[in-house]
Structure formats: C-alpha cells, structure tokens
Design an enzyme around this catalytic site. Structure first.
Site, PDB file in Angstrom:
ATOM      1  N   ARG A 171       1.325  -1.357  -7.982  1.00 42.14           N
ATOM      2  CA  ARG A 171       0.367  -2.462  -8.135  1.00 42.14           C
ATOM      3  C   ARG A 171       0.232  -2.720  -9.628  1.00 42.14           C
ATOM      4  NH1 ARG A 171      -5.445  -2.918  -8.720  1.00 42.14           N
ATOM      5  NH2 ARG A 171      -6.280  -4.701  -7.586  1.00 42.14           N
TER       6      ARG A 171
ATOM      7  N   SER B 270      -5.100  -5.543   2.853  1.00 39.07           N
ATOM      8  CA  SER B 270      -6.471  -5.155   2.524  1.00 39.07           C
ATOM      9  C   SER B 270      -7.444  -5.888   3.434  1.00 39.07           C
ATOM     10  CB  SER B 270      -6.806  -5.552   1.083  1.00 39.07           C
ATOM     11  OG  SER B 270      -5.926  -4.969   0.172  1.00 39.07           O
TER      12      SER B 270
ATOM     13  N   LYS C 107     -11.324  -2.579  -9.100  1.00 40.18           N
ATOM     14  CA  LYS C 107     -11.426  -3.905  -8.478  1.00 40.18           C
ATOM     15  C   LYS C 107     -12.830  -4.432  -8.752  1.00 40.18           C
ATOM     16  CE  LYS C 107      -9.270  -6.190  -4.721  1.00 40.18           C
ATOM     17  NZ  LYS C 107      -8.263  -6.067  -3.698  1.00 40.18           N
TER      18      LYS C 107
HETATM   19  N1  TZP Z   1      -8.478  -2.482  -3.059  1.00 44.24           N
HETATM   20  C1  TZP Z   1      -9.703  -2.209  -2.625  1.00 44.24           C
HETATM   21  S1  TZP Z   1     -10.501  -1.154  -3.686  1.00 44.24           S
HETATM   22  C2  TZP Z   1      -9.158  -1.073  -4.710  1.00 44.24           C
HETATM   23  C3  TZP Z   1      -8.150  -1.861  -4.213  1.00 44.24           C
HETATM   24  C4  TZP Z   1      -6.838  -2.044  -4.836  1.00 44.24           C
HETATM   25  C5  TZP Z   1      -9.138  -0.282  -5.955  1.00 44.24           C
HETATM   26  C6  TZP Z   1      -9.148   1.180  -5.699  1.00 44.24           C
HETATM   27  O1  TZP Z   1      -9.089   1.871  -6.913  1.00 44.24           O
HETATM   28  P1  TZP Z   1      -9.933   3.175  -7.194  1.00 44.24           P
HETATM   29  O2  TZP Z   1      -9.659   3.435  -8.662  1.00 44.24           O
HETATM   30  O3  TZP Z   1      -9.381   4.264  -6.330  1.00 44.24           O
HETATM   31  O4  TZP Z   1     -11.352   2.860  -6.920  1.00 44.24           O
END
Ligand code: TZP
Ligand code: MG
Length: 210
Positions: A38, A107, A136
């Site tokens: 990503r 998602s 996010k």
């Molecule tokens: N989709 C929903 S939350 C997220 C994504 C890509 C980010 C998750 O990252 P982290 O650092 O594990 O909270």
C-alpha cells in the site's frame, strides 16, 4: 487464503530509514501470512518495482501477496490479488481483470458494505478502522461493535484493521475477529517479527492454531 490469520500492510512512513524488504521479511518471519503493498505516494513505475520485489520475497517465503488499489499492477507483478476501497473500481470489474483464481478483497466500514462485498464475490473483507488511527486519518472508528456484527453474519474471511496492536488485540478477538491486520504496530516497531509473533500468539490462544 482461508488459512491466513495475520495480514501486514506496508507503511514506509513508519520505517525510520529501514528498507521495505527488510521490514516486510521480518514481519513474515514473525508470522505474517499475507502481505499488502500500500503506497499512495509512489509513481506507477516505482510501485511496480516495489510490487515485483515484494512478489519475489513473498514467493520465496511462501506467503500471499496483495496489491492495494491497482489491479493492473497486481497482474503485472503476478501478485495473488488486489485490495480495493469503497471508492475504487467495483469488485466485479476487478474480478473480470484478475480472473477467478486471484484474490479480490475490499475494505468495509458498515454491515451494509460487508453484505454487498460478500454478494459481489469478494474473497475477503477488511473491517475497520476498529480504533482511530493515524494511518487513515479522518476516518471514523467503527469500534468492536461492527467487528462483532460482521463476525456473526459474514461468511467470507474478515480481517479486523485499524489501530490494532498487542495491547488491544485481545479485545478485537473477543468481539469475534479470527484474523487481524496491522500497519503501524508492526512496521513502525523496532522489532516487527516480535510484534507479529505476539499478535499471532493472541489469535491462536483465542481461536486455536488450525
Ligand atoms: N484501512 C482501514 S484502517 C487502515 C486501513 C488501511 C489503516 C490501518 O493502519 P494501522 O497503522 O494498523 O492503524
Ligand atoms: Mg483504495
């Protein structure tokens, strides 16, 4: 895919100078069994280069490899699949591009989105962000209530994601998640393998090792 329990997504902003492949190799050696590239900043050529390198690593170590957002790059790098957001191309279009064998994940942030994903033929869903997360920003937390709702109803594999780390993973597993996904807790750690071992142990303690 059905056997996967710990999904780790790249997040190079958290690396503090370490190499992408070193961090992801440590995560896999610690127990990540599905990995996603990503990278919202890379130009297409750079993204393809990273995808090919991660494909080589994941193939050598025997784990699944998914590309976020770009079915074309997933195909060109011979990834195992693609991960879509709600605003990306529809599941049916990605499936048409990737064929029946590759993985299409998406998602979701509500039970309506989860139902729609399952109906459209997604192979798995992400459920989150469970907790607020800097990875996010600006996206409201869905809380463990949505994890519980989705786990009770949705039959395809479900990965809880968003702000998950060893200190709160048990709460997410207790809500019904059998699979976890993390970015910062793993790739931002000085010891990604140790964090993955910890998360995996918690999953297996709650749900067994099978
Ligand atoms: N989709 C929903 S939350 C997220 C994504 C890509 C980010 C998750 O990252 P982290 O650092 O594990 O909270
Ligand atoms: Mg996307």
């Amino acid at each position: 895919m059905n056997d996967c329990k710990l999904y780790v997504i790249t997040g190079e902003n958290y690396h503090r100078g370490r190499e992408l492949l070193d961090v992801m190799e440590a995560a896999i050696r610690g127990g990540a069994d599905i990995v996603q590239l990503r990278d919202k900043d890379a130009a297409p050529a750079e993204l393809l280069e990273k995808a090919r390198a991660l494909r080589e690593l994941t193939r050598r170590l025997g784990v699944l490899f998914i590309v976020n957002d770009h079915p074309g790059i997933a195909l060109e790098s011979d990834a195992d699949g693609v991960h879509l957001g709600q605003d990306d191309l529809p599941i049916e279009d990605a499936r048409r591009m990737l064929g029946p064998e590759r993985i299409v994940g998406i998602s979701t942030h509500s039970i309506a989105q989860a139902r729609a994903a399952e109906k459209a033929g997604a192979d798995y869903i992400g459920v989150g962000p469970v907790f607020p997360t800097g990875t996010k920003p600006g996206r409201a937390a869905v809380t463990t209530a949505y994890v519980a709702e989705a786990a009770a109803e949705i039959r395809i594999p479900l990965f809880a994601i968003g702000g998950i780390h060893p200190g709160n993973a048990d709460e997410v597993l207790a809500a019904g998640a059998k699979r976890l996904c993390a970015v910062s807790a793993v790739v931002g750690s000085p010891d990604p393998a140790a964090v993955c071992r910890d998360l995996r142990e918690r999953i297996e303690r709650r749900w067994g090792g099978g």
